[in-house]
Design an enzyme around this catalytic site. Structure first.
Site, PDB file in Angstrom:
ATOM      1  N   ASN A  40       0.867  -1.182   0.000  1.00 26.92           N
ATOM      2  CA  ASN A  40       0.000   0.000   0.000  1.00 26.92           C
ATOM      3  C   ASN A  40       0.898   1.225   0.000  1.00 26.92           C
ATOM      4  O   ASN A  40       1.447   1.597   1.029  1.00 26.92           O
ATOM      5  CB  ASN A  40      -0.909  -0.016   1.240  1.00 26.92           C
ATOM      6  CG  ASN A  40      -1.785   1.223   1.300  1.00 26.92           C
ATOM      7  OD1 ASN A  40      -1.922   1.947   0.320  1.00 26.92           O
ATOM      8  ND2 ASN A  40      -2.381   1.474   2.458  1.00 26.92           N
ATOM      9  N   TRP A  41       1.042   1.831  -1.177  1.00 29.54           N
ATOM     10  CA  TRP A  41       1.943   2.989  -1.285  1.00 29.54           C
ATOM     11  C   TRP A  41       1.343   4.238  -0.666  1.00 29.54           C
ATOM     12  O   TRP A  41       2.031   5.226  -0.474  1.00 29.54           O
ATOM     13  CB  TRP A  41       2.273   3.257  -2.756  1.00 29.54           C
ATOM     14  CG  TRP A  41       3.133   2.229  -3.421  1.00 29.54           C
ATOM     15  CD1 TRP A  41       3.622   1.068  -2.879  1.00 29.54           C
ATOM     16  CD2 TRP A  41       3.616   2.270  -4.776  1.00 29.54           C
ATOM     17  NE1 TRP A  41       4.374   0.391  -3.798  1.00 29.54           N
ATOM     18  CE2 TRP A  41       4.392   1.104  -4.976  1.00 29.54           C
ATOM     19  CE3 TRP A  41       3.465   3.158  -5.828  1.00 29.54           C
ATOM     20  CZ2 TRP A  41       5.008   0.816  -6.196  1.00 29.54           C
ATOM     21  CZ3 TRP A  41       4.087   2.878  -7.048  1.00 29.54           C
ATOM     22  CH2 TRP A  41       4.850   1.718  -7.221  1.00 29.54           C
ATOM     23  N   LYS A  42       0.029   4.217  -0.417  1.00 34.02           N
ATOM     24  CA  LYS A  42      -0.675   5.413   0.070  1.00 34.02           C
ATOM     25  C   LYS A  42      -0.362   6.593  -0.863  1.00 34.02           C
ATOM     26  O   LYS A  42      -0.209   6.403  -2.070  1.00 34.02           O
ATOM     27  CB  LYS A  42      -0.293   5.722   1.515  1.00 34.02           C
ATOM     28  CG  LYS A  42      -0.367   4.498   2.422  1.00 34.02           C
ATOM     29  CD  LYS A  42      -0.269   4.834   3.869  1.00 34.02           C
ATOM     30  CE  LYS A  42      -0.156   3.550   4.664  1.00 34.02           C
ATOM     31  NZ  LYS A  42      -0.345   3.753   6.087  1.00 34.02           N
ATOM     32  N   HIS A 102      -9.688   1.116   4.262  1.00 39.02           N
ATOM     33  CA  HIS A 102      -8.462   1.313   5.037  1.00 39.02           C
ATOM     34  C   HIS A 102      -8.791   2.256   6.199  1.00 39.02           C
ATOM     35  O   HIS A 102      -9.607   3.165   6.061  1.00 39.02           O
ATOM     36  CB  HIS A 102      -7.367   1.910   4.144  1.00 39.02           C
ATOM     37  CG  HIS A 102      -6.026   1.899   4.794  1.00 39.02           C
ATOM     38  ND1 HIS A 102      -5.652   2.838   5.711  1.00 39.02           N
ATOM     39  CD2 HIS A 102      -4.986   1.043   4.675  1.00 39.02           C
ATOM     40  CE1 HIS A 102      -4.430   2.565   6.137  1.00 39.02           C
ATOM     41  NE2 HIS A 102      -4.007   1.472   5.525  1.00 39.02           N
ATOM     42  N   GLU A 110      -7.360   4.711   7.365  1.00 42.26           N
ATOM     43  CA  GLU A 110      -7.181   6.140   7.053  1.00 42.26           C
ATOM     44  C   GLU A 110      -8.410   6.680   6.324  1.00 42.26           C
ATOM     45  O   GLU A 110      -8.802   7.824   6.521  1.00 42.26           O
ATOM     46  CB  GLU A 110      -5.901   6.335   6.213  1.00 42.26           C
ATOM     47  CG  GLU A 110      -4.656   6.116   7.066  1.00 42.26           C
ATOM     48  CD  GLU A 110      -3.460   5.556   6.307  1.00 42.26           C
ATOM     49  OE1 GLU A 110      -3.422   5.620   5.077  1.00 42.26           O
ATOM     50  OE2 GLU A 110      -2.550   5.028   6.986  1.00 42.26           O
ATOM     51  N   GLU A 162      -6.051  -5.049  10.282  1.00 39.12           N
ATOM     52  CA  GLU A 162      -5.038  -4.035  10.544  1.00 39.12           C
ATOM     53  C   GLU A 162      -5.357  -3.301  11.844  1.00 39.12           C
ATOM     54  O   GLU A 162      -6.155  -2.337  11.846  1.00 39.12           O
ATOM     55  CB  GLU A 162      -5.002  -3.015   9.403  1.00 39.12           C
ATOM     56  CG  GLU A 162      -4.657  -3.609   8.061  1.00 39.12           C
ATOM     57  CD  GLU A 162      -3.995  -2.572   7.162  1.00 39.12           C
ATOM     58  OE1 GLU A 162      -2.869  -2.829   6.736  1.00 39.12           O
ATOM     59  OE2 GLU A 162      -4.596  -1.512   6.915  1.00 39.12           O
ATOM     60  N   GLY A 215       1.778   2.152  10.784  1.00 43.01           N
ATOM     61  CA  GLY A 215       2.715   3.266  10.668  1.00 43.01           C
ATOM     62  C   GLY A 215       3.366   3.663  11.985  1.00 43.01           C
ATOM     63  O   GLY A 215       3.979   4.720  12.090  1.00 43.01           O
ATOM     64  N   SER A 220       2.770  -2.312  10.496  1.00 46.09           N
ATOM     65  CA  SER A 220       4.218  -2.370  10.700  1.00 46.09           C
ATOM     66  C   SER A 220       4.835  -3.732  10.361  1.00 46.09           C
ATOM     67  O   SER A 220       5.713  -4.213  11.080  1.00 46.09           O
ATOM     68  CB  SER A 220       4.567  -1.933  12.130  1.00 46.09           C
ATOM     69  OG  SER A 220       4.128  -0.606  12.348  1.00 46.09           O
TER      70      SER A 220
HETATM   71  C1  PEP Z   1      -1.024   0.108   5.836  1.00 45.66           C
HETATM   72  O1  PEP Z   1      -0.801   1.082   5.144  1.00 45.66           O
HETATM   73  O2  PEP Z   1      -2.050  -0.534   5.653  1.00 45.66           O
HETATM   74  C2  PEP Z   1      -0.027  -0.279   6.833  1.00 45.66           C
HETATM   75  C3  PEP Z   1      -0.218  -1.379   7.503  1.00 45.66           C
HETATM   76  O3  PEP Z   1       1.043   0.566   6.999  1.00 45.66           O
HETATM   77  P1  PEP Z   1       2.431   0.187   7.758  1.00 45.66           P
HETATM   78  O4  PEP Z   1       2.914  -1.105   7.169  1.00 45.66           O
HETATM   79  O5  PEP Z   1       3.329   1.337   7.423  1.00 45.66           O
HETATM   80  O6  PEP Z   1       2.130   0.078   9.208  1.00 45.66           O
END
Ligand code: PEP
Length: 253
Positions: free
Chosen positions: A9-11, A97, A99, A169, A175, A215
């Site tokens: 997931n590049w966001k 997600h 976010e 998640e 993050g 993470s």
């Molecule tokens: C995500 O963007 O869904 C995510 C899990 O980010 P990270 O791996 O940076 O925690």
């Protein structure tokens, strides 16, 4: 047999050129994916065509959207319809997600509608669920996630559900560099599978891929993915570094 999936997931990161180079470096590693393994790249919308074309020649590598809208078409300036994704050959879309839930107020009902449109357009949704820290501290994460599943998934029939990928998640791990322990991940993944089994039966539940996100790094992916009910990961930060994501893909069961 359920699929093992490493999803990036590049966001809202990387320029077009950086994204193209990152994909090239990953493809140059020539990782052979087994029949049941997938590498999926959720790239920013303007890069979807490029990513789709770049990945097209590599078996079991796919581009994915990060989001779509919950309406079929119309006067929704700035939004992307599932049908548009289909028209450029996209086969995956991240839905819900944390976010998006937090910053764009996406409700469980809205996510159901988005997934409905994805499925109508032969796009596999990667449905995200997971609890905030306050819920984890209160110890009520199981019922919290169960409600997310019920409200967004349970109106789908068996055939539809089997096309959906779930990503657990925990928000407190996204993050933050704070990964769920293998015990915490396995416990929640088993719970999610049990909730699905109760509604749809064991066979259906056994065939659903449940990814862990929060993470995931090159140095913890193997351990997390080795859990019985963890079928790969949804990866943010570490998916932006070619060698790290290569290791993560290689960590799939
Ligand atoms: C995500 O963007 O869904 C995510 C899990 O980010 P990270 O791996 O940076 O925690």
């Amino acid at each position: 047999m359920r699929k093992q999936i490493a999803a990036a997931n590049w966001k809202m990161n990387l320029t077009y050129q950086q994204g193209e180079q990152l994909l090239q470096e990953i493809l140059d590693a020539k990782i052979h994916l087994k029949e049941d393994q997938r590498a999926v790249f959720a790239v920013p919308a303007p890069y979807l065509t490029m990513a789709g074309q770049k990945l097209a020649g590599s078996k079991n590598y796919f581009a994915s959207a990060q989001n779509c809208y919950n309406k079929k078409s119309g006067a929704y300036t700035g939004e992307t319809a599932a049908e548009m994704l289909k028209s450029i050959g996209i086969e995956f879309c991240v839905v819900g997600h944390s976010e998006r839930r937090e910053y764009f107020n996406e409700s469980n009902q809205m996510l159901f509608e988005k997934m409905q449109l994805c499925l109508e357009n032969e796009i596999a949704p990667i449905f995200c669920c997971g609890e905030p820290l306050s819920i984890r501290e209160a110890g009520t994460q199981n019922s919290y996630v169960e409600t997310q599943l019920k409200e967004s998934l349970f109106d789908f029939n068996e055939a539809q559900l089997q096309k959906i990928v779930i990503a657990y998640e925990p928000i407190w791990a996204i993050g933050t560099g704070k990964t769920a322990s293998t015990e915490q991940a396995q416990e929640m993944h088993a719970h999610i599978r049990a909730v699905l089994a109760k509604q749809y039966g064991n066979t259906v539940a056994e065939n659903i891929s449940i990814l862990y996100g929060g993470s995931v790094k090159a140095n913890n992916a193997k351990e997390l993915f080795s859990c019985l009910d963890v079928d790969g990961g949804l990866v943010g930060g570490a998916s932006l570094v070619a060698k790290d994501f290569i290791t993560i893909i290689q960590s799939l069961k």
